[in-house]
Design a protein around this motif. Structure first.
Motif, short mmCIF file in Angstrom:
data_model
loop_
_atom_site.label_atom_id
_atom_site.label_comp_id
_atom_site.label_asym_id
_atom_site.label_seq_id
_atom_site.Cartn_x
_atom_site.Cartn_y
_atom_site.Cartn_z
N LEU A 126 0.83 -1.21 0.00
CA LEU A 126 0.00 0.00 0.00
C LEU A 126 0.87 1.26 0.00
O LEU A 126 0.54 2.24 -0.67
CB LEU A 126 -0.93 0.01 1.21
CG LEU A 126 -2.09 -1.01 1.15
CD1 LEU A 126 -2.84 -1.03 2.46
CD2 LEU A 126 -3.03 -0.68 0.01
N ALA A 127 2.01 1.21 0.73
CA ALA A 127 2.91 2.37 0.73
C ALA A 127 3.46 2.61 -0.67
O ALA A 127 3.57 3.76 -1.12
CB ALA A 127 4.05 2.14 1.73
N LEU A 128 3.80 1.52 -1.36
CA LEU A 128 4.30 1.66 -2.73
C LEU A 128 3.20 2.23 -3.64
O LEU A 128 3.47 3.05 -4.52
CB LEU A 128 4.77 0.29 -3.25
CG LEU A 128 5.61 0.29 -4.52
CD1 LEU A 128 6.81 1.19 -4.40
CD2 LEU A 128 6.06 -1.12 -4.86
N LEU A 129 1.97 1.80 -3.39
CA LEU A 129 0.84 2.33 -4.17
C LEU A 129 0.71 3.84 -3.94
O LEU A 129 0.56 4.61 -4.90
CB LEU A 129 -0.46 1.62 -3.76
CG LEU A 129 -1.76 2.29 -4.20
CD1 LEU A 129 -1.85 2.35 -5.71
CD2 LEU A 129 -2.97 1.55 -3.65
N PHE A 130 0.80 4.27 -2.67
CA PHE A 130 0.67 5.71 -2.39
C PHE A 130 1.82 6.48 -3.02
O PHE A 130 1.65 7.61 -3.50
CB PHE A 130 0.61 5.95 -0.88
CG PHE A 130 -0.61 5.36 -0.23
CD1 PHE A 130 -1.81 5.27 -0.93
CD2 PHE A 130 -0.58 4.89 1.06
CE1 PHE A 130 -2.94 4.72 -0.36
CE2 PHE A 130 -1.70 4.33 1.66
CZ PHE A 130 -2.88 4.25 0.95
N SER A 131 3.02 5.88 -3.00
CA SER A 131 4.17 6.53 -3.60
C SER A 131 3.94 6.74 -5.11
O SER A 131 4.17 7.83 -5.65
CB SER A 131 5.42 5.67 -3.37
OG SER A 131 6.53 6.23 -4.01
#
Lengths: 230, 178
Positions: free
Chosen positions: B37-42
């Motif tokens: 999810l963090a990679l998605l937000f990035s």
């Protein structure tokens, strides 16, 4: 809600007429997947988690059946502007021009809104509510309200992509939009009520083995129609 | 200096910092799902940067594609890792020295390319979003077609291969139901 911002209800009644409107609708709808995955994974419970991952598999499959019929609609309109898509159906609605695309989009929209018989993420009988299982009170109300907004948004998208948007005789444009959106919403809510829930593997197999090839065939057929009858 | 800071520059900087921060979070968390999810937000912040730079089609496309791609990545991680549903804790970094070295070299390379390559004159006024989409379509179906088609088929092949590896082979005895 974001998708609704680029969907016109009449020729002038639209929040923002983005040049990439049709693509934006798809982009906004994809985040339903992220929301449901987070809602299922967040409570740290088995049923909710299984429901969330189920929806992920379901939507990765059915996102193709959302975007590929939209591609065929855009091909006919030669524009991503949602208002232009409605105008392109002045002579003939897309439900007649590309019926295969309509059927695929409608089924995929129901799978996206996890309505019966595609209600696998919230399966009451087998997952005790699935993604909804751990939520009560306000959180459950917000979740269900969000789903209703999603259904109305998908119905509105169906209307502008396939049912000529606000166009129609005698009545004013806003009335046609309202009637069509209501009719599609009701159909979506009632269509699967009497059907048994589809099994996860059958759902995925039908999508990948039947739905995706049919969506490609639809693009091919519309391509020929656009070239032969410009 | 502050007078020259336009709203556009502010948002480019803001989303740029957000992209870097969420990129760091990918490795600071102990959960596969949080990491994905963090990679998605990035990546979504990168899409917002495109929008800030008036590249509407690329921005919307980036925001759309990354939601699906990161979700696919998450489902592949769950398929392969010994962590049912991604509910357990997991160290998200491996081969730390090698990774740090490779990351540093990549960063320097990117900076050198960004600073020393002659990018040509900066467009004073960006074409409207519709024209950008037309230009991009002609580019993708013209001189860049081979590159994109090759990349697409490579990714598709990798996904099919990974799925094939993840499927448990059906033994002859199971096939006949014994």
């Amino acid at each position: 809600m974001l998708a609704a911002a680029v969907i016109p209800l009449t020729s002038g009644l639209i929040i923002t007429d983005l040049a990439t409107g049709a693509l934006f609708i798809n982009a906004a709808l994809v985040y339903v997947l992220v929301a449901l995955l987070m809602a299922g994974w967040g409570p740290d419970g088995a049923y909710a988690m299984v429901g969330g991952w189920r929806f992920l598999g379901q939507l990765i499959a059915y996102a193709m059946l959302i975007v590929m019929p939209i591609t065929a609609v855009v091909m006919r309109a030669e524009s991503l502007l949602t208002t232009q898509i409605v105008v392109s159906q002045a002579d003939l609605w897309n439900i007649i021009y590309q019926p295969l695309g309509f059927v695929l989009f409608f089924v995929a929209a129901m799978a996206l809104a996890f309505l019966p018989p595609f209600d696998l993420p919230t399966a009451q009988g087998e997952l005790a509510g699935g993604v909804e299982a751990e939520y009560t009170g306000v959180r459950l109300a917000v979740f269900r309200l969000g789903r209703l907004v999603l259904i109305v948004t998908l119905a509105t998208a169906t209307v502008i992509f396939y049912l000529g948007g606000w166009q129609g005789p005698w009545l004013p444009p806003w009335a046609w939009s309202a009637i069509k959106i209501l009719a599609v919403s009701v159909t979506m809510l009632l269509a699967g009520r009497t059907m048994p829930r589809i099994r996860e593997e059958h759902l995925l197999a039908w999508c990948w083995k039947l739905g995706v090839p049919l969506a490609l065939l639809n693009i091919f057929l519309v391509g020929i129609l656009v070239l032969v009858f410009p | 200096m502050w007078e020259q800071l336009s709203g556009q520059m502010f948002f480019i900087g803001f989303f740029g910092l957000a992209a870097v921060w969420f990129g760091i979070v990918v490795f600071r968390t102990y959960s596969m799902v949080r990491s994905a999810l963090a990679l998605l937000f990035s990546q979504t912040a990168l899409g917002a940067m495109f929008l800030s730079m008036q590249a509407e089609f690329l921005g919307v496309l980036q925001i759309m594609m990354m939601a699906t791609e990161m979700s696919i990545m998450a489902i592949f991680m769950v398929m392969f890792m010994m962590d049912p549903g991604g509910l357990g804790k997991m160290e998200m970094t491996h081969q730390k020295r090698l990774s740090l070295g490779a990351g540093f070299v990549s960063f320097i390379t990117a900076v050198v390319v960004a600073v020393f390559v002659d990018w040509g004159p900066v467009v004073s006024l960006a074409p409207d979003a519709g024209q950008q989409t037309v230009d991009l379509g002609l580019e993708l179906l013209g001189r860049s077609m081979l590159i994109f088609e090759t990349a697409g088929i490579t990714i598709l092949t990798a996904m099919i291969a990974a799925t094939a590896v993840a499927i448990k082979p059906i033994s002859r005895s199971n096939k006949h139901g014994s």
